[in-house]
Every structure is written in structure tokens, then in C-alpha cells.
Scaffold this motif. Structure first.
Motif, short mmCIF file in Angstrom:
data_model
loop_
_atom_site.label_atom_id
_atom_site.label_comp_id
_atom_site.label_asym_id
_atom_site.label_seq_id
_atom_site.Cartn_x
_atom_site.Cartn_y
_atom_site.Cartn_z
N GLY A 14 0.82 -1.15 0.06
CA GLY A 14 -0.04 0.03 0.06
C GLY A 14 0.80 1.15 0.10
O GLY A 14 0.54 2.24 0.60
N LEU A 15 2.09 1.34 -0.72
CA LEU A 15 2.95 2.31 -0.74
C LEU A 15 2.64 3.20 -2.10
O LEU A 15 1.68 2.99 -2.99
CB LEU A 15 4.23 1.96 -0.75
CG LEU A 15 4.77 0.97 0.23
CD1 LEU A 15 6.13 0.48 0.22
CD2 LEU A 15 4.35 1.28 1.61
N THR A 16 3.15 4.40 -2.04
CA THR A 16 2.81 5.34 -3.10
C THR A 16 3.85 5.12 -4.28
O THR A 16 5.15 5.20 -3.84
CB THR A 16 2.89 6.96 -2.62
OG1 THR A 16 1.85 7.08 -1.52
CG2 THR A 16 2.68 7.76 -3.97
N PRO A 17 3.37 4.67 -5.34
CA PRO A 17 4.51 4.32 -6.35
C PRO A 17 4.80 6.01 -7.08
O PRO A 17 4.08 6.96 -7.06
CB PRO A 17 3.62 3.52 -7.54
CG PRO A 17 2.46 4.04 -7.23
CD PRO A 17 2.17 4.30 -5.89
N SER A 18 6.00 5.91 -7.46
CA SER A 18 6.90 6.99 -8.16
C SER A 18 7.56 6.69 -9.21
O SER A 18 8.37 6.08 -9.00
CB SER A 18 7.58 7.87 -6.84
OG SER A 18 8.02 9.09 -7.46
N GLY A 19 7.37 7.63 -10.19
CA GLY A 19 8.50 7.29 -11.46
C GLY A 19 8.28 8.30 -12.25
O GLY A 19 7.20 9.18 -12.58
N THR A 20 9.33 8.84 -12.91
CA THR A 20 9.55 9.95 -13.67
C THR A 20 9.96 9.41 -15.06
O THR A 20 9.13 8.67 -15.87
CB THR A 20 10.83 11.11 -13.25
OG1 THR A 20 11.92 10.05 -13.18
CG2 THR A 20 10.16 11.46 -11.91
N MET A 21 11.17 9.63 -15.67
CA MET A 21 11.61 9.17 -17.04
C MET A 21 13.08 8.99 -16.84
O MET A 21 13.84 9.34 -15.95
CB MET A 21 11.43 10.20 -18.11
CG MET A 21 12.25 11.54 -17.86
SD MET A 21 11.86 12.82 -19.16
CE MET A 21 10.20 13.30 -19.05
N ALA A 22 13.66 7.97 -17.68
CA ALA A 22 15.07 7.60 -17.58
C ALA A 22 15.85 8.69 -18.83
O ALA A 22 15.08 9.14 -19.68
CB ALA A 22 15.21 6.33 -17.97
N HIS A 23 17.00 8.62 -18.83
CA HIS A 23 17.78 9.19 -19.86
C HIS A 23 17.61 8.41 -21.21
O HIS A 23 17.60 9.25 -22.42
CB HIS A 23 19.39 9.29 -19.63
CG HIS A 23 19.80 9.97 -18.39
ND1 HIS A 23 20.21 9.24 -17.16
CD2 HIS A 23 19.80 11.15 -18.04
CE1 HIS A 23 20.46 10.16 -16.45
NE2 HIS A 23 20.26 11.59 -16.85
#
Lengths: 446, 446
Positions: free
Chosen positions: A187-196
């Protein structure tokens, strides 16, 4: 879960106990003999996983067949092992609470074969998550009000370790994790952006940012250091304006002089009237780098912390032990140099004001006035007492750790040369230790 | 296996690639940017697990439902993800072979969304096992002819990590493991003796040894340091004689001055005419302690190596990376300070005599005379080429590592201040790098 998830010697010892009719209860105590040099405290973690392991412990037909082939396990022992389950009691320090060297994290009381068989599993799970939570807690202290995100999954020791790291770091106050499966599980908050690679996959940085913000317009984070950081920030600003994004967004810095680049980045964003834009930093961060950035006044709003936390790079394990402390009514210890143990089931008495030392005493000692006992019953007759969902257990542990942070003395809390709280032994426990040690010296080598 | 065992950003990038119709092939290269200071070489490991992960990669209905709730994944993207499998090609350095910094351990070529989605999993598995195998290899070198046993399970980073450590250390030449489930899974030799708790559970040491040797008369190992080591050795001798055991047996020393105790122990055993008895040492061992014992001429026949190897204590991870090197026909790189990459699919050309440096070149360069290419095709269209059983893969990898040990230059092999082999870049690769870097500097920030 396979009962073969243990060391062979546990199975051999259990078999021998069973053959010799040694079915009486024994108590084992799990503790860390000393803290790594750069730890002022440990954060208890891994208990929920350990209780699941205990509840599920069993050997199936294939397991028993393997043991028969390994040798030394006769028919009646194998029959006894086939029905063996963990039926014992467990006392433990709740997850998220702070402990010091020699203080029991957990004590198991069960028929000795059962208590012995689960040694490897319980030690493994508690040691691992306590190691990681204790490292993550230092990052949490270093970061002050900034958010922390677990970026460790790509370099944890396998997939399951990734989930364990996400869980342990959440207990120590991390706000989110990149590990999606762990986010689901706990039940955690998933987090993600972008890679090079994403930036490079487009003809230029601006096209990449445009595509990403079109696809993920809710709070996008632009990775701006693939080619030149200030240029990258300007490209992000242009794309935000071009697409008319009015919600929150951020940029991520992943290399170079993070303090200087954060200031430059903040200036570019503010000049463009984008005070709402957040700056996230990442790239080989640990508590020391974060503390340095905070001390330098770097305008960083969040830190993605990966490998250094996820393997607890400077101290990737603990000198933990799971030691027999009583068998039947007889308290026992070992005298091995540097590894001597304290006999008997124990309790830790803590001064809630943080002024006085912790005291390790015997479990059946009366709780001294103004002190709180750290260990509580968590399993009875092989059944866990707290049956909350995994996500609720993590949340409760995180709240406990937040309370501990306000209790923790400054000398134990500081990052450099931390000084753990002194831990005393109660007079009753000291007397028992001296008596049992004297008897063991007399009788042991008979 | 859940396709959510990845970082959220991989899923977001994959979704974005799919939405923008970017279905062309891309190549990613996995390598370590530098070696930890006390590593002269790395031992490639984890490939078989990585290929299993690639073959099994998929997202099920529950996974997709979770992504829908996380947000940013529209209906058509979710539909595309629901049928996505890994269909690419993989080249890799076979497990057990030695590599150095910058040399690709593995290269993935696949439609970019697929290649991106598997980044986290492949990096995790290869980095972890390569880290452990490289540490275990140093123990193997230190131990000379003595046997090594993996005792790490109780302090690895979770249960799955225990199995990974058993596997990686077996590749690096460990003879046995205490982890029974890992022994089953990978066809390893399980090994186990007794713990101090077993000795303490009996009224005295002699009773404990007698019970154990009665139950396990085939090659029992007596733990002799619970109270006093020489007394313990004498108790073991007495029990062996009393029970008339004529086969192999041993004693284990787990604390104190191991060199001195081993000599004392050997003398007691030899005096009793028990030259056949083996001495096994354990207790916080690593390659340095083992090398010290070997240098001191300590008569130790086997070493149980635990935590220090099982978490690679002095270097618990690698600075590994999985970088986009080409998309379609376009070679790419990144210029981030300290993290610049080499463009294009690659090959490593090695001088089998060990005299000349390794050369990293382009995959389609002709293999120079007298050189051997390190990377070989291991997966084609999402199917692994080597379908041997797990145990056979470990055995083959161990044989490769044994051959590497005879090839490895002494400067890279030595434990103190090792010097990795120099790795050169081929003229063709250097020319490509310079051209692509110049173009990226011109165009990247557009």
C-alpha cells in the motif's frame, strides 16, 4: 512456504532433538551484538514477514523426500517433521521502534525442535529489514522536511529484497517507492519519472518532454541532465508553457554538482514564474550527500535515494544472533570469546523521557516505575496476534518511528560519530548471568 | 511472474513509446561503470535468472487494473501492455567469465517498450549475482586448496537473496551451501553441522556430541568452542573413540584466535591418532581473514563463509547501468558528467594469452586475429538458446570460472590493491563515440 528455507544444520539438530525426546520448550533471543560504527540506533523491522514465515512453516512430501536422500533422517523422524508446525509464542519489539545493541528484537519460546528450525528464517528477515530501515532512517534525518523516494529496486539483492527495501524504507519515513509490485503489496505510493534513455529515444530533449507531458500531464517530472542541465530546465519550462500545464510539475537532476545546479535550476524556474515547480535530486545519494546539500541550502524538494540505502552500502548487515537463552526452566548461555550471551527470557525497560539509559532485565521482573517495556507478545500458540493488512502494519510502524524520532537523544540521532544510548543490565539479570556462567565453566566440558 | 516487478517509470516510458508508435528496435547495454576499489575483476553471474525473467515477463489483469488506478494509462495502452511479452534478442557474457569496467555483461535488442520495461529486473538480477560471485571469487583465491562452504543464508537480504548467494558462490568455486532450498534448486551440496544452542541444550558438551554422532554417524562435524575449545576437541575425540567411529569426521572452530586454536586442535587430534579428522573454521570470515590464516600456516581444511561474502560486505553493489546505445539504426549516448556512455551494440575482444588488454569494439567489427569475442547470443526472439537445467547451468559456469582463474593476470587476481586489466576502446568505436557526441552536443538541447 517450504520448510527447506533453512540451514541444513537446523534440520539435523531438530531431528536429533526429536529422536532424543527433547520436546520441552526453549527460548531463543534475537539481538544485535553491536551496532555498525556509523549507526547510533537501529529501527526494528521485518517482524510481520517473520510472523508470516512462522505461520506458514511446514515441510511437504518433496521436502521430506529430499531429506531422505541427503541422509541421516530416519523414517520416524521424517514422520515427525511431516506434521511439524510452529506452535510457539513470540515476544518482539514492534516494528518502527528504536533499539540498541544487545537488546532483544524478538524472543521465540517453543518446543526446541521448532524454535531451532525457524532460526535461519527469522534471523534473515529481521536482520535484513532492520539493516535497511536503520540506514533509511539516517536518510530521513538528513533530509529534514524534503521528501524521500526509494529508487533502490534496480540494485537490491534480488526482487524480493526490492520489496523488503521498499517496506523498510517506508517504515523509516520514505514517502514513495519506484518499485510497483512493492507499492501494490504494501500500500505504498508508487513514483516514477523518466530515464535518460527516454530522452535519447526522441530526436531531441524538447520532443521527449513534450511527448511525456502529453501522455502524463498530471505532475510530470522532467529529467533535465541528459545533455546540459540548464538547457534541459529551459526545455522543460518551454514545454510546460507550450502545453499550458497549470498543475504541479518538477524537474530531476541526476548528475553533476547538485547544489549548484539546483540553485541555477531554481533561478530559471522562478524567473519563468514557475515557483510551483519542484526540484528532485538523485544519483548515488546517501545520508551524507543529502545532509551536505541541505547544509548548503540547496533548493531541493525531494531526493530519490537508491543503491546506497537499498543495500545499506556502508553496513550491509548486522552482527545479529539468535541464541538459546533457556531450555525448560534452565537458563543457558555461551561463553565463546566475544560472543558470550545473556541467559533467560528478557525485557527491555525504557525511560520514555529519553534521559536515562535503557535497562535489559528478565522478562518476569516488575516493570520499574516510569519505564516502559519494549517487548510485547506478538504470537501465541503459533498464531499472530495482530492480523492487520500488510499496508496497515507498515503505516502503524511508520507512526511508531515518527514518535521515536522525537524521543531519540541527539547524540544517538546525529549522523557523524553517533553515540548509541547506553544499555545497562538489571541487577537480577546480572546475578543470573554470573551464576549460570560459573556453572557452565564448571560443568560444560565434562 | 508479475510485470509489475519493475520501476514505475519503466511502465510510463513504455506506455509513452507505445502511444507515440515508437515500436522500432532499440539496443540497451548493461555494464559496470567502475569496479569497487578492492575488486580486480568481476565474475559474470545472474544471466540464467535474467533470461527466466525475460521469458516470463507479462502483465495480468490485476496488474493492469492497478495501473489504471495509478493513472496515466489509457485503455488502448493498457490493451497493448496486456499482450506485451519480451520478444527480443540478447547477447551476453557467459556466467562464470571474468569482466572489467565498461565491458557489456549483457545487451538487449527489442522493440523499445519491451527493452525499457525489463531494465529494472535485468539490472537487479545481474548486478546482485555478479556482486556476490565477484566477492566469493576472492574468498576462493584466498583459500587455496581448502574447501569453502556458503554459510550466509541467515544474513542475506531475504530468502531469495540466500538462494542467489548460494548460486553465485557455487559459480565462484564454493563446494557446498548451508541453504537447503538453494541446494535443491541448483543441485548444490548441502552442508550442516551443529550450533552452540545444540550443545547448550544438553546437560554437557560430551552428551551433545554423543547424541549427534549417534544420530548422524556419517562424517559428523563437532562444534567445539561453546565453552573451551581444547576441552571441546578432547570431548569430540572421546566420543569418536567411545562410539568406535572409523569414518571421516571433523571439528568446527567458530571463535577466538583461529590460527592458534587450529594448531592446538590439530595437535590434540594427531596425538589421538586421528589424522583423518578435518578442521573447519567459521565466524566473520572474509578473504582477508582466510588469506591471513593460510599465510600463518593454520592447519584448516575448510572455511564456512557467511555474511561478509553473502552481502559482499565491503562492496555490496556495483555501479552498474543499463543504457540505451542505439535506437533503430541511430547510435546514441548520454553526456551526463561522470556518466557518459559509449554508443552502439558492442563486443569485447579478449587476448586468450592474458598478455594484451581487452578491447571493447562494435559488435559488427571483425574479430581481431588471436582474440576471442566475449559476448555470445543467449536469447533469440524471446527464447533462450541454452535450455539446460539450473544445476547444469551452475556447473558449466563454475567450470568457466575455473578456466578464468588460470587466465587471470596476477595483478588483477591479487587480493590487496588489485589492478584490473586495462580495457581499450577500438578505433571504430572511438570514432563513432566522437561523432555521436558532437551531434548530441549540437542537437540535444534543441
Amino acid at each position: 512456504m517450504s520448510g527447506l528455507r533453512t540451514d541444513l544444520y537446523e534440520l539435523r539438530m531438530a531431528a536429533s532433538y526429536l529422536r532424543h525426546g527433547m520436546t520441552g520448550p526453549a527460548t531463543f533471543s534475537l539481538f544485535s551484538r553491536r551496532l555498525p560504527s556509523r549507526r547510533g540506533f537501529l529501527v526494528a523491522a521485518g517482524l510481520a514477514e517473520a510472523l508470516t514465515f512462522l505461520e506458514d512453516f511446514s515441510l511437504d512430501a518433496a521436502d521430506l523426500d529430499y531429506l531422505r536422500r541427503v541422509g541421516g533422517f530416519d523414517r520416524s523422524t521424517l514422520a515427525a517433521l511431516s506434521t511439524l508446525r510452529f506452535t510457539g509464542d513470540v515476544w518482539a519489539v514492534p516494528e518502527g521502534r528504536v533499539v540498541f545493541a544487545d537488546e532483544p528484537l524478538l524472543e521465540v519460546t517453543a518446543p526446541i525442535a521448532e524454535a531451532q528450525l525457524v532460526e535461519t528464517g527469522v534471523l534473515n528477515l529481521i536482520t535484513f529489514q532492520t539493516t535497511i530501515a536503520s540506514k533509511a532512517a539516517r536518510c530521513r534525518i538528513a533530509a529534514g522536511d524534503a521528501q524521500l523516494i526509494d529508487f533502490a529496486f534496480r540494485r537490491t539483492h534480488g526482487f524480493e529484497a526490492g520489496a523488503g527495501v521498499a517496506r523498510a524504507s517506508a517504515i523509516a519515513g520514505f514517502a514513495a517507492t519506484s518499485d510497483v509490485e512493492a507499492a501494490v503489496r504494501y500500500g505504498l505510493t508508487p513514483s516514477g519519472t523518466m530515464a535518460h534513455s527516454y530522452v535519447e529515444a526522441f530526436p531531441d530533449e524538447r520532443s521527449a518532454f513534450r511527448a511525456f507531458a502529453t501522455d502524463f500531464p498530471v505532475d510530470p517530472i522532467f529529467l533535465v541532465d541528459t545533455y546540459d542541465t540548464p538547457d534541459g530546465v529551459r526545455a522543460a519550462v518551454d514545454v510546460v508553457e507550450e502545453l499550458g500545464l497549470t498543475g504541479p510539475f518538477g524537474v530531476r537532476l541526476d548528475s553533476g554538482d547538485l547544489a549548484a545546479l539546483a540553485r541555477q535550476t531554481r533561478a530559471i524556474l522562478d524567473e519563468a514564474g514557475l515557483g510551483r515547480a519542484r526540484i528532485v535530486a538523485s544519483g548515488s545519494l546517501d545520508e551524507d550527500v543529502i545532509a551536505g546539500l541541505v547544509a548548503a541550502g540547496a533548493p531541493i524538494d525531494g531526493y530519490g535515494v537508491g543503491t546506497k540505502m537499498g543495500v545499506s552500502y556502508d553496513a550491509p548487515s548486522l552482527d545479529s544472533a539468535y541464541k538459546l537463552v533457556s531450555i525448560g526452566d534452565r537458563p543457558v548461555l555461551k561463553l565463546s570469546p566475544g560472543k558470550a550471551t545473556l541467559p533467560g527470557p528478557k525485557q527491555v525497560f525504557r525511560d520514555a523521557t529519553g534521559v536515562a539509559c535503557d535497562v535489559i532485565g528478565l522478562r518476569d521482573e516488575p516493570v520499574p516505575a516510569d519505564r516502559e517495556p519494549l517487548l510485547v507478545p506478538v504470537m501465541c500458540d503459533g498464531r499472530r496476534l495482530d492480523t492487520c493488512a500488510p499496508a496497515d502494519l507498515v503505516r502503524a510502524a511508520r507512526r511508531r518511528f515518527e514518535a521515536e524520532l522525537t524521543w531519540l537523544p541527539g547524540s544517538a540521532r546525529r549522523l557523524a560519530q553517533p553515540q548509541p544510548l547506553t544499555v545497562l543490565v538489571s541487577p537480577a539479570l546480572a546475578a543470573l548471568r554470573d551464576r549460570v556462567a560459573a556453572e557452565a565453566r564448571q560443568d560444560g566440558g565434562r
